[in-house]
Design an enzyme around this catalytic site. Structure first.
Site, short mmCIF file in Angstrom:
data_model
loop_
_atom_site.label_atom_id
_atom_site.label_comp_id
_atom_site.label_asym_id
_atom_site.label_seq_id
_atom_site.Cartn_x
_atom_site.Cartn_y
_atom_site.Cartn_z
N GLY A 151 7.17 1.99 -30.58
CA GLY A 151 7.92 1.28 -29.54
C GLY A 151 6.93 0.74 -28.51
O GLY A 151 5.74 0.57 -28.80
N ILE A 162 5.62 2.05 -25.85
CA ILE A 162 4.49 2.92 -25.47
C ILE A 162 3.47 2.97 -26.61
O ILE A 162 2.26 2.84 -26.38
CB ILE A 162 4.98 4.34 -25.10
N ARG A 211 10.29 3.13 -37.79
CA ARG A 211 11.52 2.87 -38.54
C ARG A 211 11.52 1.44 -39.09
O ARG A 211 11.91 1.18 -40.20
CB ARG A 211 12.74 3.02 -37.62
N ARG A 242 7.90 14.29 -27.26
CA ARG A 242 8.81 15.36 -26.85
C ARG A 242 8.43 16.64 -27.55
O ARG A 242 8.01 16.60 -28.72
CB ARG A 242 10.25 15.03 -27.26
N GLU A 282 9.59 23.91 -23.51
CA GLU A 282 8.86 23.87 -22.23
C GLU A 282 9.83 24.17 -21.08
O GLU A 282 11.02 23.90 -21.21
CB GLU A 282 8.19 22.49 -22.04
N HIS A 321 3.49 18.16 -19.13
CA HIS A 321 4.41 17.02 -19.21
C HIS A 321 4.19 16.05 -18.04
O HIS A 321 5.10 15.80 -17.23
CB HIS A 321 5.87 17.51 -19.23
C1 8YV Z 1 9.45 12.55 -17.67
C2 8YV Z 1 9.30 11.61 -19.87
O1 8YV Z 1 10.55 11.81 -17.31
O2 8YV Z 1 10.15 9.49 -19.40
C3 8YV Z 1 10.15 10.45 -20.16
O3 8YV Z 1 10.87 10.49 -21.17
O4 8YV Z 1 9.20 12.49 -20.67
C4 8YV Z 1 8.58 11.72 -18.57
O5 8YV Z 1 8.28 10.52 -18.02
C5 8YV Z 1 8.75 13.02 -16.46
O6 8YV Z 1 7.74 13.86 -16.88
C6 8YV Z 1 9.65 13.77 -15.52
O7 8YV Z 1 10.08 14.98 -16.11
#
Ligand code: 8YV
Length: 339
Positions: free
Chosen positions: A159, A161, A181, A242, A271, A289
């Protein structure tokens, strides 16, 4: 005078963002960053028109049950596996996330983890801080790591990123392979200098494998023992996606037994708990994170979440047009005069 709509902000946010929200709403903002369990979430959401929540706040059908007031839930993150979109849509609640504003910062961070894991920066720093350097007779062949330049970068999940990670690779003169995908448009592939391969090929070829795929039931343990077994023992794995996409116990075993050279992890199964086997290893770089946590990007994410709430509750210039809705069908229902 009619009362202002009420908005609950589940995480501490920047004062200027709170001030923006306070122009439109009666706000209740949490001062402590902590997850809220279903009972607490249900109770908080029952008394408000809108909410800004974090990734560890799980908004599902049980939390929404009987709630007739809530109209919008804005997630502080692009990933939204904490939101049950079907349940929110059924309840007529708009959900939003924070896409795009974090792409470049998260892509930067993937490189930070690749470099840190390959060049053993975490372990070397711990050794230095522990005072081992003076008098250690450090050898010419101590602290040797792996080069990135000239190697093959594999990206799983291509995607926005993933594409940012790929674009940065030309500075390191790396070959880029990806699996996704669907195939990217040719122009984007060319910009990213990336070639589509199937997943087994990606696992076999990558010297550095970066995971940037969303968490879904199908992606749970997308990298487990069988996948790790297909990777080169000299490879480095980076997870900025994730927790749960990687089977952390199997990863720790592969790292411990020399079946994988190193890893850089920003996200973990369960986590903020981190698998104890990972904590015991020196060839893994661990971060809590924080891939999106540059000052500029975290502000942009908070402002985007606020924009969504302001618009969804019919305030400000963008009234009625939330910029990044996840279930826009809810808006269509509203304009059609339904719930
Ligand atoms: C978290 C993220 O939002 O955007 C996401 O999906 O995993 C991060 O940007 C950020 O760490 C706050 O928890």
């Amino acid at each position: 005078m009619t009362a202002k709509p009420k908005v609950w902000i589940a995480r501490p946010l920047f004062p200027e963002v709170l001030a923006r929200l306070a122009q439109h709403f009666d706000i209740e903002a949490e001062a402590l960053d902590r997850p809220h369990d279903a009972t607490e979430l249900k109770q908080k959401l029952a008394g408000v028109d809108g909410a800004i929540v974090g990734l560890s706040d799980r908004v599902d059908a049980s939390v929404l049950e009987g709630n007739t007031r809530l109209k919008v839930v804005a997630n502080l993150g692009v990933g939204h596996n904490n939101l049950d979109l079907d349940a929110l849509t059924r309840a007529g609640v708009l959900a939003s996330n924070t896409p795009d504003v974090l792409n470049e910062s998260v892509a930067d961070f993937a490189w930070a983890l690749m470099l840190a894991a390959a060049r053993r920066i975490g372990a070397a720093e711990r050794w230095l801080r522990a005072g081992h350097w003076p008098g250690s007779n450090m050898r010419f062949d101590d602290w040797m790591g792996l080069d990135l330049h000239g190697r093959t970068l594999g990206i799983l999940g291509m995607g926005r990123i993933g594409q940012g990670v790929a674009r940065r690779a030309s500075g390191f003169d790396m070959r880029v392979l990806y699996h996704n995908r669907s195939r990217l448009p040719e122009l984007v592939e060319r910009e990213c200098r990336a070639t589509l391969v199937d997943k087994p090929e990606l696992l076999r070829q990558a010297d550095f494998l970066v995971l940037v795929l969303p968490f879904t039931a199908a992606n749970r343990h997308a990298i487990g023992a069988p996948e790790l077994a297909q990777m080169k023992p000299s490879a480095v794995l980076v997870n900025i996606a994730r927790g749960g996409i990687v089977d952390d116990a199997s990863l720790a075993a592969a790292l411990r037994e020399g079946r994988l050279a190193a890893a850089g992890l920003d996200v973990f199964e369960g986590e903020p708990q981190v698998h104890p086997d990972l904590l015991a290893l020196d060839n893994v770089v661990l971060s809590p994170h924080i891939a999106s946590a540059s000052a500029q990007t975290r502000r942009a994410m908070a402002n985007l979440a606020a924009d969504n709430v302001i618009a969804a509750l019919g305030q400000g210039e963008v009234a009625g047009k939330p910029p990044t809705p996840l279930n826009p069908a809810v808006l269509h229902h509203r304009t059609a005069g339904k719930a």
